[in-house]
Design an enzyme around this catalytic site. Structure first.
Site, PDB file in Angstrom:
ATOM      1  CD  GLU A 103     -40.206 -37.996 -66.677  1.00 13.18           C
ATOM      2  OE1 GLU A 103     -41.171 -37.267 -66.351  1.00 13.18           O
ATOM      3  OE2 GLU A 103     -39.032 -37.569 -66.762  1.00 13.18           O
ATOM      4  CG  PHE A 106     -28.878 -32.933 -59.532  1.00  7.07           C
ATOM      5  CD1 PHE A 106     -29.824 -31.997 -59.113  1.00  7.07           C
ATOM      6  CD2 PHE A 106     -28.834 -33.279 -60.881  1.00  7.07           C
ATOM      7  CE1 PHE A 106     -30.676 -31.408 -60.026  1.00  7.07           C
ATOM      8  CE2 PHE A 106     -29.696 -32.689 -61.794  1.00  7.07           C
ATOM      9  CZ  PHE A 106     -30.623 -31.754 -61.362  1.00  7.07           C
ATOM     10  CD  GLN A 107     -32.454 -34.814 -62.476  1.00 10.03           C
ATOM     11  OE1 GLN A 107     -31.800 -35.520 -63.225  1.00 10.03           O
ATOM     12  NE2 GLN A 107     -33.393 -33.972 -62.909  1.00 10.03           N
ATOM     13  CE  LYS A 138     -23.518 -40.040 -66.468  1.00 10.81           C
ATOM     14  NZ  LYS A 138     -24.339 -39.139 -67.267  1.00 10.81           N
ATOM     15  CG  MET A 176     -67.872 -42.121 -60.113  1.00 13.84           C
ATOM     16  SD  MET A 176     -69.465 -42.831 -60.593  1.00 13.84           S
ATOM     17  CE  MET A 176     -68.978 -44.037 -61.817  1.00 13.84           C
TER      18      MET A 176
END
Lengths: 165, 567
Positions: free
Chosen positions: B52, B114-115, B164, B481
């Site tokens: 993602e 959940f999630q 949802k 760097m």
């Protein structure tokens, strides 16, 4: 530059998260909050927030701009810079009031025009309203007698209207 | 009467109304209804990423390269949290992105379902604004507002969290053609008096500099900058985000300023008596030690965001407004006053003589000796072979700075780089977004061997989409760097900057089905780059460069910009 106390009056959209956004802005950017007071306005879609902060001129300018940048913030006024204003705060103070001090506490209430709002055999709970300086004075005088608990509302403020038409 | 639709249908319909052509995303349980609608919507192209974070950067790269709003769609919980670095990257660089996240059903919010994650809470400090949608009927209004807020004023990322049940609920679809938000009214038109004051300062200046920032690119003010610079004979320097806002090959260009800016840009700014800053925010990488920054200069600061003005440096003439409109107003005054061009030229003659001395004294330079490949040489070759016409994304670190210094960037929206947040792993997914938005252009990601590994999984995404992106890895076997700082400021104690294992990038490219090429000697660089540029598919070029080459000039952090290490 000298740090100064500023009282800000902020109108925000009455949406969930608006207060978190403002609190987060202050903590995230390292600004100070002395007190914060929030309630609905006449228009239920807007909340009014009085915020006391301090900082030098540059910091206060950043605070004002950063607040105005928030999408939910409708209006910000630095009341301190707008001329004279009325400032009020309320405190509830539960003070020890035993036999020998009960009268003394009441006398103090009288002098400062406080109200006794709850009484028990060993305590008085008093309500005091006024500018911050008055609250500080009452608290200082009651401390030697014994303050058991104190709750303060934080400051609310309003600009004074001009006296001449 | 609007048509009754499900929330998911409303979301997709709203995206269509907003003109969204492509979405970068990754499905999951909390967005499966939206994906079901996308299945039936061929007008919107969905790019399935591999992580993602890649989706957020790709949407960002799409936005930076096209000027349109980039869109990213992910599921709740980890899907949402994985986008946070991408959101913060876009926020720091003021890039318009809309991030759609799935959320658990409203009645489960707060239950540690959940999630579930409080993504609006998490992203509050790194989004321009965010929304949690509570009712299906609010969807069109909120989505319209999200796009509006993302692209207007100082652009930025806006996140919309979509529970949802809101996606599954039904409501009538009413698309608001107009949107007015009473608490959000960015100022576009500059105050005329302030612009007049700015003009008068220009008339009385003897050592002026224009400082071009990213705001010039987001407001499309590059033509105006050029017109002003040419008409008044002003030198122009650019921040990292401003590269392309004024042509790097222009004789009046001083190149980039700041920590790895040119000697002459930093000297010019330090000795100037007037800085006209356009859409720049005086980041610490630009100013160095603030107290020593341009001590003799008056500063005119044009910016659409009032918070940028007076934040880091004191400003004499603040101009709040759109860069393009402010410069138009300024040019209008220039035309009205009609001061002869030769007077301007005469006025800055001595100043230009001084600048030419600085330019000659320390031009950007490196030594290409023997067979070892110098990274600067690679970028110069790349510039030459692409005639400066490619869209270049970079990762972060040395690869980014060498690119900024040696690829001259004549056009806006041709450098896609994480300036503010400095996000390693940004460049490649951003290149995917840029190539999706510019299918006919050459898109190149200049990477280091460290940062490319932070989102290398997106090679599969690029292959999926058939994108002919070129990845040029400047491979020095170090986190270069940090190594450079350790060399200069930590007595060469190289702590945790050398990977014990670096994959064979050529084989890795082949494993993904891409073309892998390698150059280890200097005379291999040009043929390999040519082969890459001619390739029609995803191509990775692993270029082994001098391991301990540094980026110079360098202003040590916290020092005055005149205290450059030149080497």
């Amino acid at each position: 530059m000298a740090e100064r106390k500023h009282t800000l009056s902020v109108l925000v959209e009455n949406t969930p998260g608006a207060l978190a956004r403002i609190a987060g802005l202050f903590s995230g950017r390292g600004f100070n909050i002395d007190s914060l007071c929030v309630a609905e306005t006449l228009d239920p879609t807007l909340s009014h927030l009085t915020l006391v902060t301090y900082g030098d001129d540059q910091i206060i300018e950043q605070i004002l701009k950063q607040l105005r940048r928030l999408v939910d913030v409708y209006k910000v006024v630095d009341v301190t810079e707008e001329g004279e204003f009325v400032e009020r705060e309320m405190a509830l103070i539960k003070v020890r009031a035993e036999k020998e001090t009960r009268a003394e506490v009441l006398r103090m209430c009288d002098i400062f025009r406080c109200k006794v709002v709850d009484v028990s055999p060993r305590t008085y709970t008093i309500e005091v309203t006024g500018p911050q300086s008055k609250l500080e004075a009452v608290i200082e005088l009651l401390k030697p007698i014994g303050i058991k608990e104190i709750v303060r509302t934080g400051v609310i403020a309003m600009k004074r209207e001009r006296k001449s038409p | 009467m609007g048509k009754t639709m499900t929330g998911a249908q409303i979301i997709v319909e709203s995206l269509k109304r907003e003109g969204v052509e492509v979405i970068f995303g990754y499905p999951g349980g909390a967005v499966i209804d939206i994906y079901d609608e996308l299945y039936k919507t061929p007008e919107i192209k969905h790019v399935l990423v591999r992580h993602e974070q890649g989706a957020a950067h790709a949407a960002d790269g799409f936005a930076r390269s096209t000027g349109k709003v980039g869109v990213c769609l992910v599921t709740s919980g980890p899907g949402a949290t994985n986008t946070v670095t991408g959101i913060a990257t876009a926020y720091m660089d003021s890039i318009p992105v809309v991030i759609l996240t799935g959320q658990v059903p409203t009645k489960l919010i707060g239950n540690d379902a959940f999630q579930e994650v409080d993504i609006t809470g998490i992203t509050r400090p790194c989004t321009k604004h965010n929304f949690l949608v509570k009712r299906t009927e609010d969807l069109p209004r909120i989505l319209k507002a999200a796009f509006h807020i993302a692209r207007t004023g100082r652009p930025g990322p806006v996140l919309v969290d979509l529970p949802k049940d809101v996606q599954q609920g039904k409501a009538e679809f009413h698309w608001p053609e107009e949107i007015r938000l009473r608490s959000y009214n960015p100022v576009y038109d500059p105050h005329p008096r302030q612009v007049e004051r700015a003009y008068r300062l220009l008339e009385s200046a003897t050592r002026p500099v224009i400082l071009v920032g990213g705001g010039v690119i987001s407001s499309g003010a590059h033509e105006e900058v050029r017109e002003l610079a040419e008409g008044l004979h002003l030198p122009v320097t650019r921040t990292l985000m401003g590269l392309g806002g004024f042509p790097g090959t222009h004789p009046q260009s001083l190149g980039m300023l700041g920590m790895h800016g040119t000697y002459y840009a930093n000297m010019a700014v330090a000795n100037s008596d007037l800085i006209l800053a356009v859409g720049a925010r005086f980041d610490d990488r630009v100013t160095g030690k603030v107290d020593a920054f341009a001590p003799m200069a008056k500063i005119i600061h044009i910016d659409i965001d009032p918070t940028s003005i007076q934040k880091n440096v004191r400003v004499d003439v603040p101009i709040v407004g759109d860069c393009k409109r402010a410069l138009e107003k300024l040019l209008q005054i220039v035309t009205e006053v009609a001061r002869p061009e030769k007077i301007w030229k005469e006025q800055f003659k001595e100043w230009w003589e001084q600048i030419e001395i600085w330019k000659k004294r320390y031009p950007l330079s490196y030594k290409q000796e023997g067979e070892t490949i110098k990274p600067q040489y690679v970028i110069e070759k790349l510039y030459e072979l692409t005639k400066g016409k490619a869209i270049i994304s970079t990762e972060v670190g040395q690869n980014q700075m060498w690119t900024a210094q040696y690829y001259k960037f004549d056009q806006p929206r041709t450098l896609i780089t994480s300036g503010g947040l400095g996000t390693m792993g940004f460049g490649f997914p951003a290149a995917i977004g840029a190539q999706m938005g510019n299918p006919d252009k050459l898109v190149i990601d200049v990477a280091g061997d460290g940062s490319i590994q932070m989102n290398i999984q997106e090679m599969a995404t690029a292959m999926d989409q058939g994108l002919p992106i070129k990845i040029i890895i400047l491979n020095n076997g170090y986190l270069g760097m940090v190594r450079q700082w350790q060399e200069l400021f930590y007595e060469r104690r190289y702590s945790a900057v050398k990977f014990q294992v670096i994959p064979d990038f050529v084989k890795l490219a082949e494993a993904y089905g891409a073309l892998g090429l390698r150059a280890t000697k200097v005379d291999e660089v040009e043929p390999v780059l040519k082969q890459a540029l001619e390739s029609k598919r995803l191509t990775l070029v692993d270029i082994h460069i001098a391991p301990e080459e540094g980026v110079f000039p360098m202003v040590p952090a916290g020092r005055a910009t005149t205290e450059m290490i030149l080497v």
